[in-house]
Write a protein that holds these residues in place. Structure first.
Motif, PDB file in Angstrom:
ATOM      1  N   ARG A  45      -7.024   7.186   0.457  1.00 12.01           N
ATOM      2  CA  ARG A  45      -5.624   6.795   0.664  1.00 12.01           C
ATOM      3  C   ARG A  45      -5.357   6.358   2.102  1.00 12.01           C
ATOM      4  NH1 ARG A  45      -1.982  11.236  -1.562  1.00 12.01           N
ATOM      5  NH2 ARG A  45      -2.862  10.684  -3.552  1.00 12.01           N
ATOM      6  N   ARG A 102      -6.892   2.959   2.700  1.00 12.31           N
ATOM      7  CA  ARG A 102      -6.147   1.856   2.113  1.00 12.31           C
ATOM      8  C   ARG A 102      -4.884   1.570   2.920  1.00 12.31           C
ATOM      9  NH1 ARG A 102      -7.203   4.507  -2.927  1.00 12.31           N
ATOM     10  NH2 ARG A 102      -5.044   5.172  -3.044  1.00 12.31           N
ATOM     11  N   LYS A 103      -4.278   2.626   3.435  1.00  7.80           N
ATOM     12  CA  LYS A 103      -3.053   2.429   4.226  1.00  7.80           C
ATOM     13  C   LYS A 103      -3.369   1.652   5.491  1.00  7.80           C
ATOM     14  CE  LYS A 103      -0.551   6.320   4.315  1.00  7.80           C
ATOM     15  NZ  LYS A 103       0.483   7.324   4.465  1.00  7.80           N
ATOM     16  N   GLU A 135       1.073   6.490  -7.023  1.00  8.95           N
ATOM     17  CA  GLU A 135      -0.043   7.403  -7.282  1.00  8.95           C
ATOM     18  C   GLU A 135       0.428   8.855  -7.255  1.00  8.95           C
ATOM     19  OE1 GLU A 135      -3.189   6.695  -4.533  1.00  8.95           O
ATOM     20  OE2 GLU A 135      -4.334   8.412  -5.269  1.00  8.95           O
ATOM     21  N   TYR A 174     -12.440  11.186  -6.923  1.00 14.50           N
ATOM     22  CA  TYR A 174     -11.288  10.803  -6.116  1.00 14.50           C
ATOM     23  C   TYR A 174     -10.170  11.765  -6.463  1.00 14.50           C
ATOM     24  CZ  TYR A 174      -7.369   8.175  -4.275  1.00 14.50           C
ATOM     25  OH  TYR A 174      -6.250   7.813  -3.585  1.00 14.50           O
ATOM     26  N   ASN A 175      -9.729  12.514  -5.483  1.00 13.78           N
ATOM     27  CA  ASN A 175      -8.693  13.514  -5.707  1.00 13.78           C
ATOM     28  C   ASN A 175      -7.327  12.844  -5.585  1.00 13.78           C
ATOM     29  OD1 ASN A 175      -6.862  15.684  -5.362  1.00 13.78           O
ATOM     30  ND2 ASN A 175      -8.562  16.995  -4.756  1.00 13.78           N
ATOM     31  N   HIS A 176      -6.600  12.764  -6.701  1.00 12.18           N
ATOM     32  CA  HIS A 176      -5.322  12.057  -6.688  1.00 12.18           C
ATOM     33  C   HIS A 176      -4.257  12.798  -5.897  1.00 12.18           C
ATOM     34  CE1 HIS A 176      -6.908   9.743 -10.163  1.00 12.18           C
ATOM     35  NE2 HIS A 176      -6.223   8.805  -9.581  1.00 12.18           N
ATOM     36  N   VAL A 177      -4.446  14.092  -5.715  1.00 13.81           N
ATOM     37  CA  VAL A 177      -3.433  14.856  -4.994  1.00 13.81           C
ATOM     38  C   VAL A 177      -3.594  14.672  -3.494  1.00 13.81           C
ATOM     39  CG1 VAL A 177      -2.549  17.159  -4.584  1.00 13.81           C
ATOM     40  CG2 VAL A 177      -3.241  16.504  -6.865  1.00 13.81           C
ATOM     41  N   THR A 178      -4.810  14.899  -3.002  1.00 11.82           N
ATOM     42  CA  THR A 178      -5.018  14.780  -1.557  1.00 11.82           C
ATOM     43  C   THR A 178      -5.266  13.340  -1.139  1.00 11.82           C
ATOM     44  OG1 THR A 178      -7.377  15.137  -1.825  1.00 11.82           O
ATOM     45  CG2 THR A 178      -6.023  17.079  -1.427  1.00 11.82           C
ATOM     46  N   GLY A 179      -5.727  12.509  -2.079  1.00 13.00           N
ATOM     47  CA  GLY A 179      -6.034  11.132  -1.728  1.00 13.00           C
ATOM     48  C   GLY A 179      -7.366  10.972  -1.030  1.00 13.00           C
ATOM     49  N   ALA A 194       0.833  -1.205   0.000  1.00 14.47           N
ATOM     50  CA  ALA A 194       0.000   0.000   0.000  1.00 14.47           C
ATOM     51  C   ALA A 194       0.863   1.249   0.000  1.00 14.47           C
ATOM     52  CB  ALA A 194      -0.924  -0.011   1.218  1.00 14.47           C
TER      53      ALA A 194
END
Lengths: 129, 407
Positions: free
Chosen positions: B120, B123-124, A93, B159-164, A86
């Motif tokens: 994000r 998921r972590k 990403e 889904y914001n790829h920058v902020t996650g 992850a």
């Protein structure tokens, strides 16, 4: 012409400052008499007005760096765990986001961007015949 | 039997069904107006006036699925595809600046990362990558794609790829062509059934490594080891969940290192294979010279001079995961315009509207990566094939109700 434009610059900035719009005249004159005050007002106003609307690429670069460090730590204990995967996925990403942001900034031409939204303005008119 | 005349100002793009006496209904949808004249003469008992109900976008949206690793929305393939239909695809104006959606006149591209069920941090915590199906909400994906396909607008999460993080949803109106791009367009079988055409971009490990090095080496913090570690860590999930989707794809674009340069590890010259499934409705594979035979072709010679390492083509039938396929392969690079036009004039079934359309499209985007090799060529050809598929689908749907009216 010049005075008109300077007035139009000053007017919107002067308005919020002065609660009573009837005093617009004398206040503007005061700015003209004391130009150092005007400059500072406009300076501060300008800073307030500009807001970043997209994430800056260097901010993302810092996030990439941080995520790589975290991923290395996560994988140092157990390199096949879900946490490790992850963490590296997050690195991937963020790297992708960083390269997209860089590309976006690289090919953004301010004139082209403006003309895309306002093709009828004088700067953007094209003559084909 | 009453007579009603149907007038449409533009090409008939909607399904119109005719039903006997019911309330009159006029539908107004994007750029379409239907006028009908209802005669009040009643002949005999019952069976008076016929009523026409039309709805635009009623199962007219063609859905294309594109499976590609990591990241979506702004990739080169999407820009080429939308360019074939005309117009540039842009993020929705006035919306979230970090939106992944691209909208042009005919197409809307949706990034499937928007259907992540875990952000994000989530998921972590769970120790799950974005490749894992547990991080995605396939039910929502299926419902929304089904709704868009049948002409209903949806509120799609972002889904914001920058902020996650998962941002507030944006409204997506049903387009003529919907492209869903991401990691899992063909993973869920319900979503797979909604797709009219599906493409899988299969990048081999060596090429992936070379591309990621090019992309990330300029980044602070990245090193060769970190890039390698990142690919290795994602590999198990990738092989388990993403890779098996290629057996379901109608077209696979496989990118491999070149065979023309021995021991090449720069990854600049590429060998690209376009694997096209046989028997797909409205899709006829591209071929070279003679369909169904095996051809090996080097265009460089007396009529065409090429620089090192040259160009090599191969075409032939094959089987791929148990399916009958035709494979068109290109190894090498285009250096000049005339090489490109020469190659185009020898390919058959490329669904161009005029001679040189492929070359024109490639030149229009000469700054895109892959514009001088098989990746750009096959992406452009697939784009033209999708246009052909769209036109076949819309003309067949318009023809059907006309038949019903005559009967």
């Amino acid at each position: 012409m010049a005075t008109l434009s300077s007035l139009s610059l000053v007017a919107p900035r002067a308005m919020p400052n002065v609660p009573d719009s009837k005093n617009g005249g004398p206040v503007k004159a005061a700015y003209l008499n004391q130009p150092w005050k005007r400059v500072s007002q406009m300076g501060s106003r300008r800073v307030q007005v500009i807001r970043p609307v997209r994430a800056a690429p260097d901010r993302i670069s810092e996030m990439v760096e941080k995520s790589i460090k975290e991923a290395k730590e996560a994988c140092s204990d157990d390199s096949v765990s879900g946490e490790c995967a992850a963490a590296w996925d997050e690195v991937e990403e963020l790297s992708a986001a960083a390269s997209h942001a860089k590309d976006k900034n690289k090919d953004s031409d301010p004139l082209e961007n403006y003309c895309k939204d306002n093709p009828e303005t004088d700067e953007c008119r094209t003559y084909d015949n | 039997m009453a007579v009603s005349t149907l007038y449409t100002p533009q090409a008939l793009n909607s399904t119109c069904s005719i039903s006997t006496p019911a309330k009159s209904h006029v539908g107004f949808h994007q750029k379409q107006l239907v006028f009908y004249r209802r005669t009040s003469k009643r002949v005999g008992g019952g069976g008076g006036s016929a009523v026409i109900t039309c709805s635009a976008g009623d199962s007219q949206t063609v859905v294309i699925g594109l499976a590609a690793d990591s990241g979506c929305g702004k990739s080169t393939f999407m820009r080429r595809l939308t360019s074939v239909f005309g117009g540039a695809a842009e993020p929705p104006k006035g919306g979230n600046p970090d939106s992944n959606t691209l909208i042009s006149d005919m197409t809307t591209v949706i990034c499937l990362d928007d259907y992540h069920s875990l952000d994000r941090t989530g998921r972590k915590e769970k120790g799950v990558t974005a490749l894992d199906p547990r991080a995605n909400d396939f039910d929502l994906m299926y419902e929304q794609v089904k709704a868009l396909k049948s002409g209903v607008a949806v509120d799609k999460p972002i889904y914001n790829h920058v902020t996650g993080l998962l941002d507030p949803p944006e409204l997506i109106k049903p387009p003529k062509i919907l492209v869903i791009e991401g990691l899992h367009p063909m993973f869920d079988d319900r979503v797979r059934d909604l797709l009219d055409f599906s493409i899988y971009l299969d990048i081999s490990n060596e090429v992936k490594f070379a591309w990621k090095i090019q992309r990330d080496m300029a980044e602070r913090g990245h090193s060769l080891e970190s890039i390698k570690a990142s690919i290795e860590a994602r590999k198990p999930d990738f092989d388990a969940y993403i890779d098996p989707q290629k057996q379901y794809a109608d077209a696979v674009i496989e990118v491999l290192p070149t065979q023309l340069i021995p021991d090449d590890n720069e990854g600049k010259v590429l060998r690209v294979r376009l694997i096209m499934k046989e028997g797909v409705e409205n899709f006829s594979p591209v071929y070279l010279f003679d369909e169904g035979s095996t051809i090996s072709w080097i265009p460089c010679g007396r009529k065409l001079t090429c620089s090192y390492p040259g160009i090599k083509f191969h075409y032939g039938p094959d089987t791929y995961f148990g399916n009958e396929v035709s494979i068109l392969e290109m190894d090498g690079q285009f250096d000049r315009l005339d090489e490109l036009i020469y190659v185009e004039s020898h390919l058959s079934n490329i669904s161009t509207k005029f001679y040189g359309e492929v070359t024109q499209q490639m030149l229009k985007h000469a700054d895109f990566p892959g514009s001088n090799n098989g990746t750009g060529l096959f992406q452009t050809i697939v784009g033209l094939k999708i246009r052909d598929l769209y036109e076949q689908l819309t003309s067949s749907k318009a023809a059907a109700p006309l038949e019903a009216r005559k009967a």
